[in-house]
Design a protein around this motif. Structure first.
Motif, PDB file in Angstrom:
ATOM      1  N   ASP A  52       0.853  -1.201   0.000  1.00  0.00           N
ATOM      2  CA  ASP A  52       0.000   0.000   0.000  1.00  0.00           C
ATOM      3  C   ASP A  52       0.882   1.243   0.000  1.00  0.00           C
ATOM      4  O   ASP A  52       0.520   2.277  -0.557  1.00  0.00           O
ATOM      5  CB  ASP A  52      -0.894   0.036   1.253  1.00  0.00           C
ATOM      6  CG  ASP A  52      -1.836  -1.150   1.334  1.00  0.00           C
ATOM      7  OD1 ASP A  52      -2.282  -1.605   0.266  1.00  0.00           O
ATOM      8  OD2 ASP A  52      -2.104  -1.622   2.454  1.00  0.00           O
ATOM      9  N   GLY A 236     -11.710   4.352   4.717  1.00  0.00           N
ATOM     10  CA  GLY A 236     -12.290   5.607   4.251  1.00  0.00           C
ATOM     11  C   GLY A 236     -13.807   5.643   4.366  1.00  0.00           C
ATOM     12  O   GLY A 236     -14.396   6.708   4.560  1.00  0.00           O
ATOM     13  N   ASP A 237     -14.457   4.473   4.274  1.00  0.00           N
ATOM     14  CA  ASP A 237     -15.920   4.410   4.400  1.00  0.00           C
ATOM     15  C   ASP A 237     -16.409   4.958   5.735  1.00  0.00           C
ATOM     16  O   ASP A 237     -17.576   5.329   5.865  1.00  0.00           O
ATOM     17  CB  ASP A 237     -16.401   2.952   4.269  1.00  0.00           C
ATOM     18  CG  ASP A 237     -16.443   2.510   2.815  1.00  0.00           C
ATOM     19  OD1 ASP A 237     -16.587   3.386   1.942  1.00  0.00           O
ATOM     20  OD2 ASP A 237     -16.324   1.296   2.564  1.00  0.00           O
ATOM     21  N   TYR A 258      -2.213   5.645   5.755  1.00  0.00           N
ATOM     22  CA  TYR A 258      -2.881   5.089   4.589  1.00  0.00           C
ATOM     23  C   TYR A 258      -4.368   4.979   4.885  1.00  0.00           C
ATOM     24  O   TYR A 258      -4.759   4.643   6.002  1.00  0.00           O
ATOM     25  CB  TYR A 258      -2.318   3.703   4.263  1.00  0.00           C
ATOM     26  CG  TYR A 258      -3.105   2.974   3.203  1.00  0.00           C
ATOM     27  CD1 TYR A 258      -2.883   3.225   1.850  1.00  0.00           C
ATOM     28  CD2 TYR A 258      -4.097   2.061   3.556  1.00  0.00           C
ATOM     29  CE1 TYR A 258      -3.629   2.584   0.884  1.00  0.00           C
ATOM     30  CE2 TYR A 258      -4.848   1.413   2.585  1.00  0.00           C
ATOM     31  CZ  TYR A 258      -4.604   1.674   1.252  1.00  0.00           C
ATOM     32  OH  TYR A 258      -5.349   1.043   0.298  1.00  0.00           O
ATOM     33  N   THR A 260      -8.208   3.825   2.795  1.00  0.00           N
ATOM     34  CA  THR A 260      -8.914   3.483   1.560  1.00  0.00           C
ATOM     35  C   THR A 260      -9.731   4.713   1.135  1.00  0.00           C
ATOM     36  O   THR A 260      -9.907   5.649   1.908  1.00  0.00           O
ATOM     37  CB  THR A 260      -9.839   2.265   1.778  1.00  0.00           C
ATOM     38  OG1 THR A 260     -10.754   2.572   2.828  1.00  0.00           O
ATOM     39  CG2 THR A 260      -9.037   1.019   2.154  1.00  0.00           C
ATOM     40  N   ASP A 261     -10.226   4.697  -0.092  1.00  0.00           N
ATOM     41  CA  ASP A 261     -10.897   5.886  -0.624  1.00  0.00           C
ATOM     42  C   ASP A 261     -12.065   6.340   0.256  1.00  0.00           C
ATOM     43  O   ASP A 261     -12.803   5.508   0.795  1.00  0.00           O
ATOM     44  CB  ASP A 261     -11.409   5.615  -2.044  1.00  0.00           C
ATOM     45  CG  ASP A 261     -10.270   5.653  -3.046  1.00  0.00           C
ATOM     46  OD1 ASP A 261      -9.174   6.133  -2.687  1.00  0.00           O
ATOM     47  OD2 ASP A 261     -10.475   5.193  -4.180  1.00  0.00           O
ATOM     48  N   ARG A 264     -18.117   9.689  -1.464  1.00  0.00           N
ATOM     49  CA  ARG A 264     -18.617  11.032  -1.724  1.00  0.00           C
ATOM     50  C   ARG A 264     -19.240  11.623  -0.453  1.00  0.00           C
ATOM     51  O   ARG A 264     -19.995  10.956   0.245  1.00  0.00           O
ATOM     52  CB  ARG A 264     -19.669  10.931  -2.831  1.00  0.00           C
ATOM     53  CG  ARG A 264     -20.246  12.241  -3.276  1.00  0.00           C
ATOM     54  CD  ARG A 264     -21.400  11.969  -4.231  1.00  0.00           C
ATOM     55  NE  ARG A 264     -20.911  11.384  -5.473  1.00  0.00           N
ATOM     56  CZ  ARG A 264     -20.736  12.085  -6.602  1.00  0.00           C
ATOM     57  NH1 ARG A 264     -21.024  13.362  -6.629  1.00  0.00           N
ATOM     58  NH2 ARG A 264     -20.286  11.503  -7.689  1.00  0.00           N
TER      59      ARG A 264
END
Ligand SMILES: [Zn+2]
Ligand SMILES: [Zn+2]
Length: 335
Positions: A52, A236-237, A258, A260-261, A264
Motif C-alpha cells: 500500500d 475511508g468508508d 494510509y 482506503t478511498d 462522496r
C-alpha cells in the motif's frame, strides 16, 4: 544477524516477508548501533509489506517501534552512548533547513526519511539509527511495554492534538488497536468522555476496561454529539460516519498513513456548521518527547501481545485479521 525483509510486497497471505541473514551494520557518523530488545508491530508495517506504501529501498527491514541498547556510538554522536536504553521511532531524519523544519513542522519536511522504510528497521537483531532522532525512554515500562509507545503512542498523541479535543470534551475513536488504546487513556486522564467504535469484541472489552464512556460497533450511531473524533481504522468508508457524529465546530482527525478511498461527502450532512476534516502526518521530535514524558507521568497501561522475532509474519497476519489485543511486540530473544 537475523533480519526480516519485505521481499515481494503483496497480501500478507502470500508471505511478502522473508527472514534473512545479514551482517550486523556499522554505525556511520552521527549514528548509533543498537541491539534490538523489542520491536513493536505497527499497521504501517502491514502497509509496507502489502505494498500500500511503495518501497523506498529494495528489501528493506520493517519495524519502527524499537526498544534497544546502544552497543556502539559512531563518530560525532553526542546524546547517547554504549549501555543506554533507547527508543527508535518512525521519523529517522529531516533536512533541518526547509521552511517546515524551520517553522517547527519537521513532520512535513519533504526530505524526511523513515525507519523501516528508507532505512532498515527493528525486525532484526541490530539496527543503526541517527543519535539526533533516537529517544530516551520513560522509566516504569518494560521493554515490551515501551515499544508500542514509540509509534502507536506518539502518533496517537499527535492525532489527539490534531483532533483539538477541548478540556472535558467528548471524543469518538474509530478502531481500537495499539495507537487508540494509548490515546484513549491520555484523553480520559484529561477528563474527556471517550466513545469507542470497533468491530472487534476483544477491543471493545479492552476499551471498557480502560474507562471508555461507551463502546459500540463501528457503524453504530454515537451516543452523544462529539467535539472531536479520531479515525484509527484505515477505512475511508468510516469518514462520513465520523463527520456525521460531530457536533457543530467539531474536528475529525485521520490518524493513519494510509486510508482506503473516502466515499462522496455531502456538504450539508458532513461538513457544514464548521466541522473540520484533517489528516495526521508523522510527528515531530517534540511530539515524541512530550508524549513519552506524559506516558511516564500518567503510567499508561500498555496491552501487549508478544511474538518471537521468527514469527513477525504471523504477527502481521494477525494484525491484518484484527486478532491482536493492544499492540503486537516482537522479541529477538525468544525467537
Ligand atoms: Zn525540512
Ligand atoms: Zn507506526
Amino acid at each position: 544477524m537475523r533480519a526480516w525483509v519485505v521481499e515481494d510486497p503483496g497480501p500478507v497471505a502470500g508471505g511478502p516477508l522473508r527472514l534473512t541473514d545479514r551482517p550486523v551494520p556499522q554505525p556511520g557518523p552521527g549514528q548509533l548501533l543498537i541491539r534490538v530488545l523489542r520491536c513493536g508491530v505497527c499497521r504501517t508495517d502491514l502497509h509496507l509489506a502489502e505494498g500500500d506504501l511503495p518501497p523506498r529501498a529494495p528489501r528493506s527491514t520493517p519495524g519502527h517501534e524499537v526498544v534497544g541498547e546502544v552497543v556502539e556510538a559512531g563518530p560525532g554522536t553526542v546524546r547517547f552512548g554504549p549501555g543506554d536504553r533507547v527508543g527508535v521511532a518512525w521519523l529517522a531524519g529531516t533536512d533541518g533547513s526547509c521552511r517546515y523544519c524551520r517553522a517547527g513542522q519537521e513532520n512535513l519536511c519533504p526530505r524526511s526519511v523513515y525507519t523501516g522504510w528508507d532505512f532498515h528497521g527493528g525486525y532484526a537483531e541490530y539496527l543503526t539509527a541517527a543519535d539526533a532522532y533516537v529517544h530516551a525512554l520513560p522509566a516504569g515500562f518494560s521493554d515490551a511495554e515501551a515499544a508500542p509507545l514509540l509509534c502507536a503512542g506518539i502518533i496517537g498523541y499527535r492525532a489527539l492534538l490534531r483532533a483539538e479535543l477541548p478540556p472535558g470534551g467528548r471524543l469518538g475513536i474509530w478502531g481500537f488497536g495499539g495507537s487508540a488504546h494509548l490515546a484513549a487513556q491520555v484523553a480520559i486522564a484529561q477528563g474527556a468522555a471517550v466513545h469507542v467504535f470497533t468491530r472487534s469484541a476483544e477491543a471493545r472489552e479492552l476499551a471498557r476496561g480502560l474507562g471508555a464512556a461507551s463502546v459500540q460497533d463501528s457503524w453504530d450511531p454515537a451516543p452523544e454529539a462529539l467535539d472531536s473524533a479520531i479515525l484509527f481504522a484505515p477505512v475511508g468508508d468510516l469518514v462520513p460516519a465520523g463527520l456525521r457524529a460531530l457536533d457543530r465546530g467539531g474536528t475529525l482527525a485521520i490518524a493513519g498513513i494510509y486510508l482506503t478511498d473516502i466515499p462522496r461527502l455531502n456538504y450539508e450532512e458532513h461538513l457544514f456548521q464548521e466541522r473540520t476534516l484533517r489528516s495526521v502526518t508523522a510527528n515531530t521530535r517534540g511530539d515524541a518527547e512530550e508524549f513519552l514524558r506524559l506516558a511516564g507521568r500518567l503510567r499508561l497501561r500498555v496491552t501487549v501481545t508478544p511474538y518471537p522475532l521468527d514469527q513477525a509474519d504471523v504477527a502481521l497476519a494477525d494484525l491484518a485479521a484484527d486478532r491482536v489485543s493492544g499492540a503486537a511486540v516482537l522479541s529477538p530473544l525468544a525467537g
